[in-house]
Design a protein around this motif. Structure first.
Motif, mmCIF file in Angstrom:
data_model
loop_
_atom_site.group_PDB
_atom_site.id
_atom_site.type_symbol
_atom_site.label_atom_id
_atom_site.label_comp_id
_atom_site.label_asym_id
_atom_site.label_seq_id
_atom_site.Cartn_x
_atom_site.Cartn_y
_atom_site.Cartn_z
ATOM 1 N N PRO A 22 -47.974 -71.906 21.949
ATOM 2 C CA PRO A 22 -46.514 -71.738 21.860
ATOM 3 C C PRO A 22 -46.168 -70.679 20.815
ATOM 4 O O PRO A 22 -46.912 -70.463 19.862
ATOM 5 N N ILE A 23 -45.036 -70.007 21.012
ATOM 6 C CA ILE A 23 -44.551 -69.055 20.009
ATOM 7 C C ILE A 23 -44.088 -69.841 18.789
ATOM 8 O O ILE A 23 -43.321 -70.794 18.905
ATOM 9 N N LEU A 24 -44.567 -69.445 17.620
ATOM 10 C CA LEU A 24 -44.212 -70.141 16.385
ATOM 11 C C LEU A 24 -42.718 -70.008 16.104
ATOM 12 O O LEU A 24 -42.170 -68.903 16.109
ATOM 13 N N ASN A 25 -42.060 -71.143 15.863
ATOM 14 C CA ASN A 25 -40.625 -71.154 15.557
ATOM 15 C C ASN A 25 -40.395 -71.581 14.110
ATOM 16 O O ASN A 25 -41.201 -72.340 13.544
ATOM 17 N N THR A 26 -39.324 -71.102 13.508
ATOM 18 C CA THR A 26 -38.981 -71.480 12.137
ATOM 19 C C THR A 26 -37.523 -71.884 12.037
ATOM 20 O O THR A 26 -36.695 -71.494 12.877
ATOM 21 N N LYS A 27 -37.235 -72.657 11.018
ATOM 22 C CA LYS A 27 -35.860 -73.096 10.763
ATOM 23 C C LYS A 27 -35.642 -73.130 9.247
ATOM 24 O O LYS A 27 -36.403 -73.777 8.522
ATOM 25 N N ILE A 28 -34.642 -72.420 8.782
ATOM 26 C CA ILE A 28 -34.340 -72.376 7.348
ATOM 27 C C ILE A 28 -33.420 -73.532 7.002
ATOM 28 O O ILE A 28 -32.384 -73.742 7.637
ATOM 29 N N GLU A 29 -33.782 -74.295 5.982
ATOM 30 C CA GLU A 29 -32.963 -75.420 5.521
ATOM 31 C C GLU A 29 -32.705 -75.290 4.024
ATOM 32 O O GLU A 29 -33.511 -74.729 3.283
ATOM 33 N N THR A 56 -52.868 -74.715 8.967
ATOM 34 C CA THR A 56 -52.040 -73.530 9.179
ATOM 35 C C THR A 56 -50.904 -73.474 8.160
ATOM 36 O O THR A 56 -50.578 -72.404 7.638
ATOM 37 N N THR A 57 -50.310 -74.641 7.884
ATOM 38 C CA THR A 57 -49.210 -74.676 6.910
ATOM 39 C C THR A 57 -49.699 -74.275 5.523
ATOM 40 O O THR A 57 -49.065 -73.475 4.824
ATOM 41 N N LYS A 58 -50.832 -74.830 5.111
ATOM 42 C CA LYS A 58 -51.391 -74.508 3.795
ATOM 43 C C LYS A 58 -51.771 -73.032 3.725
ATOM 44 O O LYS A 58 -51.616 -72.396 2.670
ATOM 45 N N PHE A 59 -52.263 -72.470 4.841
ATOM 46 C CA PHE A 59 -52.623 -71.055 4.862
ATOM 47 C C PHE A 59 -51.397 -70.193 4.572
ATOM 48 O O PHE A 59 -51.478 -69.216 3.814
ATOM 49 N N ALA A 82 -37.414 -68.947 1.857
ATOM 50 C CA ALA A 82 -36.924 -68.479 3.159
ATOM 51 C C ALA A 82 -37.874 -67.413 3.684
ATOM 52 O O ALA A 82 -38.052 -66.363 3.064
ATOM 53 N N HIS A 83 -38.488 -67.690 4.827
ATOM 54 C CA HIS A 83 -39.487 -66.773 5.369
ATOM 55 C C HIS A 83 -39.148 -66.423 6.818
ATOM 56 O O HIS A 83 -38.860 -67.289 7.636
ATOM 57 N N ASN A 84 -39.221 -65.152 7.115
ATOM 58 C CA ASN A 84 -38.913 -64.651 8.443
ATOM 59 C C ASN A 84 -39.934 -65.155 9.464
ATOM 60 O O ASN A 84 -41.129 -65.188 9.181
ATOM 61 N N ALA A 85 -39.447 -65.529 10.665
ATOM 62 C CA ALA A 85 -40.337 -66.057 11.703
ATOM 63 C C ALA A 85 -41.412 -65.049 12.092
ATOM 64 O O ALA A 85 -42.587 -65.417 12.265
ATOM 65 N N GLU A 86 -41.034 -63.788 12.215
ATOM 66 C CA GLU A 86 -42.003 -62.776 12.618
ATOM 67 C C GLU A 86 -43.090 -62.607 11.566
ATOM 68 O O GLU A 86 -44.259 -62.370 11.897
ATOM 69 N N ARG A 87 -42.713 -62.745 10.274
ATOM 70 C CA ARG A 87 -43.691 -62.644 9.191
ATOM 71 C C ARG A 87 -44.714 -63.780 9.300
ATOM 72 O O ARG A 87 -45.928 -63.561 9.157
ATOM 73 N N LEU A 88 -44.251 -64.992 9.587
ATOM 74 C CA LEU A 88 -45.162 -66.124 9.728
ATOM 75 C C LEU A 88 -46.052 -65.962 10.962
ATOM 76 O O LEU A 88 -47.218 -66.376 10.955
ATOM 77 N N ARG A 89 -45.515 -65.344 12.017
ATOM 78 C CA ARG A 89 -46.338 -65.103 13.211
ATOM 79 C C ARG A 89 -47.459 -64.110 12.913
ATOM 80 O O ARG A 89 -48.574 -64.237 13.412
ATOM 81 N N GLU A 90 -47.138 -63.111 12.094
ATOM 82 C CA GLU A 90 -48.167 -62.148 11.687
ATOM 83 C C GLU A 90 -49.245 -62.833 10.854
ATOM 84 O O GLU A 90 -50.442 -62.563 11.018
ATOM 85 N N LEU A 91 -48.817 -63.732 9.960
ATOM 86 C CA LEU A 91 -49.781 -64.469 9.141
ATOM 87 C C LEU A 91 -50.610 -65.423 10.010
ATOM 88 O O LEU A 91 -51.795 -65.645 9.736
ATOM 89 N N LEU A 92 -49.993 -65.962 11.055
ATOM 90 C CA LEU A 92 -50.730 -66.834 11.965
ATOM 91 C C LEU A 92 -51.852 -66.052 12.651
ATOM 92 O O LEU A 92 -52.960 -66.577 12.854
ATOM 93 N N ASP A 93 -51.575 -64.787 12.989
ATOM 94 C CA ASP A 93 -52.620 -63.934 13.577
ATOM 95 C C ASP A 93 -53.792 -63.770 12.605
ATOM 96 O O ASP A 93 -54.958 -63.747 13.017
#
Length: 397
Positions: A22-29, A56-59, A82-93
């Protein structure tokens, strides 16, 4: 919020690539010093990677220099700030490259294993596709967390979660569920008997008419075409009952991916009546004419009534191909699922009991869980019709 699925290796641009997530999703709270980034589908993404969501979260926390927190009971995974979703997707790669992909074959079908030598401990990726064992960079901060929280490997056959990513067991989101494995195993003996019977009947067919492509253009009358399709069915049925090698369709150069691309390229240049023969011969050239996974690729690439289904395993692969066809390739056709199932049922391609079980049991074997739910939800009118037809039969009795 983005939705859908992508290839685990985002550098692979192939719709037939087996491994997807799935595409990684984020939500700012929150706000101010209490602002945080929640990843609502972290467990789904991690499951597709066969890794615990805590890894993955700890990474992310290690790479961003941020505190992380996990609430596994409520399925909440948080990275402070606050972290951008695309930035986290890059880190996931980056995580996938460092802790998932086999260094040798670049396949994601690996599991993490901790090796102890005296006081030293090393983490390796044990690849189930090529058999290589390759180490991870032990200088990364995440390795300390992994050593303190080692992946738990569940024994095969124990419980429904065998092969689940949360347990750190290799296999990916496309690994077969236990139920499917057991059903296939139970049906193996009957398949052998059926194979013998079909081969005996196929041997009696006129071999000149069975797969001679030139003859298909000689007589185009409905009766002649019907006889040739029957001949083709006998020939294919006698060979297509073989099993599949696990992991044989793991990359863009696999024979399954080649077959799918070939169908895409050739379908507009082939005579419809002879294309079924051409597909069979191409599968034969690739050495996968005996593999039931070929049906999944054919359905995804080209939905056709020339597909020959001769066992329960083939019906499951056919339904899996429909899930991928309408769920991934043509989502606008999801509403047509009842009509597709009705057509296949009426020509005796699908058994009532099997399609009813399929419609009421969500599976992650072929597609993402959410897509699987959506396709089965769309099939409800057909399943309801089946139920009402059974009720009417009982009343008549």
């Amino acid at each position: 919020m983005a939705s859908g699925v992508v290839n685990i290796r985002r550098d692979v641009d192939d719709k037939f690539y087996r491994y997807r997530m799935p595409i990684l999703n984020t939500k700012i709270e929150g706000k101010g010093n209490g602002i945080k980034t929640v990843v609502p589908n972290m467990s789904d993404v991690a499951r597709a990677l066969s890794r615990p969501p805590t890894y993955t979260t700890k990474f992310f926390g290690c790479e961003l220099g941020a505190q992380t927190s996990f609430d596994e009971k409520n399925d909440r995974y948080i990275v402070n700030g606050a972290h951008n979703a695309e930035r986290l997707r890059e880190l996931l790669d980056v995580f996938i490259d460092k802790f998932v992909l086999c260094r040798s074959c670049k396949n994601p079908e690996t599991e993490l294993v901790i090796l102890k030598s005296g006081r030293n401990e090393d983490i390796i990726r044990d690849c189930k596709a090529c058999g290589e064992r390759t180490g991870v960079d032990m200088r990364h901060k995440l390795t300390t967390f992994i050593l303190k929280n080692p992946p738990v490997k569940v024994k095969k056959g124990k419980g429904k979660n065998t092969g689940d990513a949360a347990d750190g067991v290799g296999g990916g989101s496309n690994s077969p569920q236990n139920g499917d494995d057991e059903a296939d195993a139970n049906g193996a003996e009957s398949d052998d008997e059926l194979t013998k019977k079909i081969k005996a009947e196929a041997a009696e067919l006129n071999t000149d008419a069975a797969l001679d492509k030139e003859d298909w253009s000689a007589d185009t009358s409905p009766e002649a075409v019907k006889q040739r399709i029957k001949a083709l069915e006998g020939s294919m049925a006698s060979t297509v009952l073989g099993g599949d090698d696990d992991g044989s369709d793991e990359d863009a150069n696999s024979p399954y991916a080649q077959l799918g691309r070939w169908i895409d390229e050739e379908r507009d240049h082939q005579e419809p009546k002879g294309f079924a023969v051409a597909i069979y011969k191409k599968a034969e050239d690739l050495g996968i004419e005996k593999k039931h996974k070929s049906l999944l690729v054919i359905v995804q690439a080209l939905f056709t009534d020339d597909i020959m289904v001769t066992s329960e395993k083939h019906q499951k692969s056919l339904l899996g191909g429909i899930e991928r066809f309408v769920g991934l390739v043509h989502p606008d056709l999801v509403t047509a699922v009842p009509k597709i199932l009705m057509e296949l049922y009426q020509i005796d391609v699908l058994d009532e009991e099997l399609v009813t079980q399929w419609g009421t049991h969500v599976s992650k074997k072929y597609v993402d869980k959410e897509i699987s739910k959506r396709v089965r939800k769309a099939s409800e009118p057909f399943l309801k019709w089946l139920q009402e037809a059974d009720d009417d039969d009982e009343e008549d009795d």
